[in-house]
Design an enzyme around this catalytic site. Structure first.
Site, PDB file in Angstrom:
ATOM      1  N   CYS A   1       1.035  -1.015  -0.143  1.00  0.00           N
ATOM      2  CA  CYS A   1      -0.097   0.058  -0.208  1.00  0.00           C
ATOM      3  C   CYS A   1       0.882   1.129  -0.064  1.00  0.00           C
ATOM      4  CB  CYS A   1      -0.648   0.164   1.100  1.00  0.00           C
ATOM      5  SG  CYS A   1      -2.175   1.378   1.124  1.00  0.00           S
TER       6      CYS A   1
ATOM      7  N   CYS B   1       0.108   3.292  -7.483  1.00  0.00           N
ATOM      8  CA  CYS B   1      -0.891   2.444  -6.434  1.00  0.00           C
ATOM      9  C   CYS B   1      -1.085   1.185  -6.626  1.00  0.00           C
ATOM     10  CB  CYS B   1      -2.309   3.495  -6.561  1.00  0.00           C
ATOM     11  SG  CYS B   1      -3.628   2.385  -5.589  1.00  0.00           S
TER      12      CYS B   1
END
Length: 261
Positions: A83, A201
């Site tokens: 993440c 991401c």
């Protein structure tokens, strides 16, 4: 395939609402299996997070140590904490502190395991390619995107331009068309940049777009997922190659890129 085949066990530390990491990283490593003999198995532990906002990201990161311990119970050979924005939201340079903290958790649990994260992997991937200036696509709200830009620039890489898609719901991030970055990059100012980040991401799908952007732009193109895959292979001491991963997973052979746009 013989039952004696040795699978390299990869541990994934995953936000609870993340589904793309467990799609794109295995896809890259499965594609690699078509050209090299190594085989991989994937094992996940999850941290609670539904909305990509700073408060949830900080609470989620606090849970990462538990995940590292759980995965070390399975004797995985490497762990990848995926993440990027959670790591970057914890302060400049935090990707290094996180790796040390989580590795120590596995040591304390009696199964020392190398631990990497997607934030550090993206930084290292850009440095491996000699990138000094980059333009990036992010799914985050603008304040979080600016934080990502600041983090990257603190590592010595200039961000010339960024595109923030402003999607706070993490499942909606995952539902984006994985070929969309192949057109979105055209909204970026790429004059004078060394590379494009198609997705900063691991939750925003982009894998089919990586080599499409490279062919259209003539620029090396990477993503958080591609960079994380490279670091997984590095920690396993395996050749850092996988079909579909663009320049970063092609031995850095960027000279063959041809601009067609």
């Amino acid at each position: 395939m013989s039952f004696a085949t040795k699978y390299r066990r990869v541990g994934l530390i995953v936000p609870s609402s993340n589904v793309t990491m467990e799609t794109e990283i295995p896809a890259l490593l499965k594609a690699r299996e078509t050209i090299l003999p190594d085989r991989f198995a994937f094992h996940s532990s999850r941290m609670r997070m539904k909305s990509v906002v700073k408060e949830e990201l900080e609470a989620m990161d606090a849970d990462s140590q538990r995940c590292a311990v759980e995965l070390s119970d399975a004797a995985v050979e490497v762990q990848a904490y995926a993440c990027l924005v959670a790591i970057m939201s914890m302060g400049l340079g935090y990707h290094r502190r996180s790796e040390v903290k989580l590795n120590q958790a596995t040591v304390d649990n009696g199964c020392p395991t190398p631990v990497l994260n997607s934030a550090g992997a993206l930084i290292d991937g850009m440095k491996d390619l000699g990138i000094k200036k980059v333009s990036i696509i992010c799914p985050y709200m603008k304040p979080l995107t600016k934080m990502v830009v600041d983090y990257i620039e603190n590592e010595g890489i200039e961000v010339q331009d960024f595109l923030a898609l402003e999607i706070p719901d993490n499942l909606k991030v995952a539902s984006q068309d994985p070929t969309a970055p192949a057109e979105l990059w055209r909204k970026l100012d790429t004059r004078g940049v060394d590379a494009i980040v198609a997705s900063a991401c691991v939750q925003m799908p982009s894998l089919p777009s990586i080599e499409m952007i490279e062919r259209a732009s003539g620029l090396p193109t990477l993503s958080a997922a591609v960079a994380t895959t490279r670091q997984i292979l590095r920690r396993l001491d395996l050749t850092e190659v996988a079909p579909g991963g663009g320049a970063l997973l092609s031995n850095g052979m960027t000279a063959s890129l041809q601009e067609v746009a």
